[in-house]
Design a protein around this motif. Structure first.
Motif, PDB file in Angstrom:
ATOM      1  N   ARG A  33       1.107  -1.173   0.005  1.00 46.62           N
ATOM      2  CA  ARG A  33      -0.194  -0.122   0.122  1.00 46.62           C
ATOM      3  C   ARG A  33       0.864   1.283  -0.001  1.00 46.62           C
ATOM      4  NH1 ARG A  33      -3.581  -3.124  -1.351  1.00 46.62           N
ATOM      5  NH2 ARG A  33      -5.250  -3.517  -0.403  1.00 46.62           N
ATOM      6  N   ARG A  34       0.410   2.247  -0.791  1.00 45.25           N
ATOM      7  CA  ARG A  34       1.317   3.273  -0.923  1.00 45.25           C
ATOM      8  C   ARG A  34       1.097   4.367   0.274  1.00 45.25           C
ATOM      9  NH1 ARG A  34       0.665   8.670  -2.567  1.00 45.25           N
ATOM     10  NH2 ARG A  34       2.251   9.625  -3.890  1.00 45.25           N
ATOM     11  N   VAL A  35       2.200   4.817   1.039  1.00 43.86           N
ATOM     12  CA  VAL A  35       2.232   5.788   2.120  1.00 43.86           C
ATOM     13  C   VAL A  35       2.474   7.164   1.875  1.00 43.86           C
ATOM     14  CG1 VAL A  35       3.219   6.196   4.425  1.00 43.86           C
ATOM     15  CG2 VAL A  35       2.722   3.851   3.785  1.00 43.86           C
ATOM     16  N   GLY A  36       3.403   7.200   0.766  1.00 42.39           N
ATOM     17  CA  GLY A  36       3.681   8.553   0.127  1.00 42.39           C
ATOM     18  C   GLY A  36       4.477   8.200  -1.035  1.00 42.39           C
ATOM     19  N   MET A  39       7.090   5.457  -1.326  1.00 44.78           N
ATOM     20  CA  MET A  39       7.092   4.705  -0.075  1.00 44.78           C
ATOM     21  C   MET A  39       5.935   4.001   0.410  1.00 44.78           C
ATOM     22  SD  MET A  39       7.392   8.480   2.346  1.00 44.78           S
ATOM     23  CE  MET A  39       8.672   9.770   2.060  1.00 44.78           C
ATOM     24  N   TYR A  40       6.061   2.713   0.746  1.00 42.32           N
ATOM     25  CA  TYR A  40       5.291   1.596   0.739  1.00 42.32           C
ATOM     26  C   TYR A  40       5.112   0.857   1.801  1.00 42.32           C
ATOM     27  CZ  TYR A  40       4.307   2.694  -4.178  1.00 42.32           C
ATOM     28  OH  TYR A  40       3.849   3.317  -5.348  1.00 42.32           O
TER      29      TYR A  40
END
Lengths: 569, 569
Positions: A33-36, A39-40
């Motif tokens: 899942r993408r956090v930023g 960044m995953y």
């Protein structure tokens, strides 16, 4: 593991920025899942794959005799200042300050820190060869994070560093790593090619990349169809011997070419082939010097080779204003015959007879131009290799183009860091020398995506056995007690035998479960339904089998042994 | 593994800043090397221990049913801004900007990020309970990194987060983690105690620490000698019931106490006991308000309890200037009788009869002062617990003091983060509620040092079997071919049986090897010398055996089996 307990949410929607199969599929299947930007999160299934890849990398590094260490990811600036990379690394280095105002940075790679270990721990020729590696999170402020796990700002890397007494010994270490890398990528089921490469910011003297061959890969590779030459196009050279030319030299002539500033325009206007038109491009080197680069109209400039030829780290195209200032003409009309400044000429361009070049006068070109007679300059090999170009290493071979994803990179660094940082050893005669170093990288988290770029179909991922998040995916059809009971027995029996199993126990239609099974891509799917079970059977299907109807009935009584044999095959 | 190949350099010098046994010994034995303040390299032996501890933590987390994930260490600011911790975390948060100027930070703990996972992946009561954990590098800009691995700025942490539908379910998750933590610390061979703790920056509602009992530990703990009450002294409460007092109240009197500003001075000057003198301290709360805190002269203020009593996050002592401004007198002469401002009175201080307090006038005190008649204020429990204090939980129990190192910390967070960040679930009636959360941390890299604080002697480290870098340390005496041959055979046979062995093959005197064996602290030492080998024997010594002469002769022929049995014992 029960699907309902696994924190596994498959989604139908593709991520908005997904341009790669792996990005799309890993996200849809709930592996990441993408956090930023860049960044995953690794969710449980994704992390299982990452751990399996990590284990393979570690096993092969250990087998090669390398020793595992762990250096900090957060570093004081002093080491990079010592090597000159505090400034040299540019914007890609994440810099920060601590509460006392001291300069810190995040480690993009650890040559300096491992050299610091070497200068403290390695003293004698007897202490070598040594190879220190770590499997660690790295940070790089990439200008364009993209492709899901393919280019992130935080990633898991295996970086190894060898220490030797001589160049010959360093080459032996390099060879040991080459072998280890081949074993790693073979075990991962990758199709790859080792190619010659640029050593970039590492400052090395010899360098090879392991390129996973993928059509959507961001790296361009050329490989000879005859010999074993293969290289990143960034540094690929091509043969540019003159074809036998028995052509009379014409006189030069100034021709009016109003508004015809591009190769396409001029060649169409004058009715000539692009190969007949040496084009002149203006570049700026590191020190601001303007250099004219002449390549054939049908060729492109390889900026890495150009920078090397000019002896600078980087070159960039001159601005429109600089072009006007240097040539006195609009962009599109630069040419070597009257240019006042340094000229470098690609070997192939130097062979053009009676060519057409810009006149350094807006709307004018010169025809009948020949190298040697009408202009001169340093002859260099700076053209970008392309499909069909003659191989520079063998007679008659032609280059073919591929695209790839860099899976690994190995370098001989030489004594660059050891000299700068004083990592010396004493030889048999107590004389002091700088240590010979090599460095060897694998982007471990990137491999999760790279494998999927090669192993997927329209329905989802197809994990190789060695790194699949689970070995077996059990689908139960319906909620009949005997079906659930048989599934639980099979699930537990498989786990007892060390076979990793994910049981889709959701209250969903079989079609939904089959779709998710294909998406998640576990190698073996076992379906338990009331009808087949009544005759003592379950359905077995390999994820690699393209025909969805091609399932095999196997006795439930021997299902564990059947699966065990298939997984080991 | 051969010593000569292991990158193992033992050193005699202690690190300049070593105040702890583990810091000294891990450095001297070549397990770690300092890279910067609070930043360490793990060299091969240190990393082997770290990996073994990590494996135990992972096994017990998996056994508890928790799912492993991996969140980024480098994070966009938005999540901490959402929770309010972007500012709230203060200077301990490492903040940085990327090339586009966006705010980023390094993760000191991951409540926000895991809550973001929960709000995306957890939708229904059916999805819970869930517990997500990671084993990941954390970053905190500690004001005073110290003690080697005990307090670093980068460290390996296991952080777990539970998600439940109700408080009761959250407490069940908390209990599962308590059990898992006990199993982990038991397997590591730690002596520890679970104590009630402050929840600090985590914002939790219930919290317990696992304190490894170590004399040099930085945390102070009190535990009751009668009941099972144990708490970090930060939050420990003591019973302060009034002793039966049949004492007539005296009138107050202003007395001249020239230059007598401390408790010691005043009590000596007036010939009274410190318990007879309520002292008045001025504190500043978060919003700048000056508060007078009255505690008995023989008691100290617990600032954590005081902050809680005042409803603020932190308090600090007022400056000298503030004291003068608020009392009109020099420091040492503040008192509650004429103070204009908020007063809080520790329960024990409120029981003092005919006490002596400052007169808010330099060089004057007031005697015969009684709470209720001569001053008033909110009665609170804010004294620091100490050895001998009465337990607040049971009748007659006395507190004893210990020191410890925090090895683990478990919290019930409640719905703080889920409410702030909108992590909601639907219950059976499709009604939406915030998820109940808990969080659970273990400082994995700190454990490497914590174990050594408990397991060492004057000669070096004494690793428990479960996490020793190797199981067996072979010492060869001399270089006789039969000795080396026997050592090689034993080394290979042990490795074949999965027993990890380090062979000190250096060309050093036996004394040097024995000293290093003790320093490195591998549980079993086997010495091979020509004399014993001539009779078919080798020497076996346990590192835990304090007498250096107490060695056992065992037949070389059965050495592998003997060692195997001892290691498993």
């Amino acid at each position: 593991m029960l699907f309902s307990r696994a924190l596994l949410t498959t989604v139908k929607e593709a991520p908005a920025d997904a341009a790669n199969a792996s990005h799309l599929l890993l996200t849809r299947a709930g592996f990441i899942r993408r956090v930023g930007a860049g960044m995953y999160d690794f969710l449980p299934l994704g992390l299982r794959v990452l751990h399996k890849i990590t284990r393979i990398v570690r096993e092969e590094m250990d087998r090669s005799g390398a020793l595992e260490v762990l250096m900090p990811a957060l570093l004081p600036a002093e080491y990079y200042k010592e090597s000159g990379r505090w400034d040299g690394f540019g914007d890609t280095l994440f810099r920060l300050k601590d509460r006392k105002g001291s300069d810190l940075h995040l480690g993009p790679t650890h040559e300096e820190i491992v050299t610091d270990i070497a200068r403290r721990e390695i003293r004698s020729y007897r202490d070598m060869p040594k190879n220190l590696y770590q499997i660690q999170t790295k940070f790089r402020d990439e200008p364009r994070p993209r492709g899901g796990l393919l280019r992130t700002r935080e990633f898991l890397m295996k970086d190894a560093y060898s220490f030797d007494t001589t160049e010959q010994a360093a080459l032996a270490s390099f060879e040991r790593m080459r072998v280890a890398y081949c074993r790693i990528f073979d075990r991962l089921g990758l199709m790859y090619r080792m190619v010659a490469a640029d050593s970039g910011a590492m400052g090395g003297s010899m360098s090879a990349e392991f390129q996973a061959l993928v059509e959507s890969g961001e790296d361009a590779i050329v490989a000879c169809d005859t010999c074993d030459y293969a290289a990143n196009v960034e540094i690929a050279t091509v043969q540019s011997s003159p074809s036998a030319q028995d052509i009379a030299l014409e006189p030069t002539q100034r021709v009016h070419t109003p508004g015809q500033g591009t190769i396409d325009e001029v060649t169409a206007f004058l009715g000539i082939a692009p190969a007949q038109m040496p084009k002149s491009l203006l570049y700026v080197g590191e020190h601001g010097e303007i250099v004219m680069v002449v390549v054939r109209g049908d060729h492109a400039v390889n900026e890495v080779l150009l920078a090397r030829a000019l002896g600078v780290a980087e070159v960039s195209l001159a601005t429109e204003a600089d072009v006007k200032k240097a040539t006195g003409a609009a962009v599109g009309f630069a040419g070597p015959t009257t240019f006042q400044g340094r000229i470098v000429v690609d070997r192939a361009a130097s062979h053009v007879r009676n060519g057409v070049v810009g006149g350094n006068e807006t709307d004018y070109h010169i025809t009948g131009v020949n190298y040697g007679r009408d202009f001169t300059g340093d002859i260099v090999d700076v053209r970008l290799a392309a499909t069909g170009d003659p191989c520079s290493r063998c007679e008659g071979g032609k280059l073919a183009s591929y695209r790839g994803i860099e899976a690994g990179h190995i370098f001989v660094l030489g004594t660059h860091y050891s000299t700068k940082m004083g990592a010396m050893f004493s030889d048999e005669r107590q004389e002091s020398h700088p240590i010979w170093m090599g460095c060897y990288g694998i982007g471990v988290s990137r491999l999760v995506a790279t494998v999927i770029e090669q192993h997927h179909d329209d329905n989802g991922m197809r994990w190789p056995n060695a790194i699949a998040p689970y070995d077996v995916y059990i689908v139960t059809v319906g909620k009949d007690a005997p079906v659930l009971e048989a599934a639980r027995k099979l699930h537990d029996a498989l786990e007892e035998r060390g076979i990793e199993v994910l049981w889709d126990d959701r209250d969903e239609r079989p079609g939904v479960k089959f779709k998710d099974a294909d998406l998640i891509g576990i190698p073996w799917r076992v379906t338990l339904g009331a009808k087949a079970l009544a005759t003592g059977n379950v359905e077995l299907k390999a994820r690699s089998e393209p025909d969805p109807k091609k399932v095999e009935l196997i006795p439930v009584a021997s299902a564990v042994e059947t699966l065990r044999a298939r997984i080991r095959a």
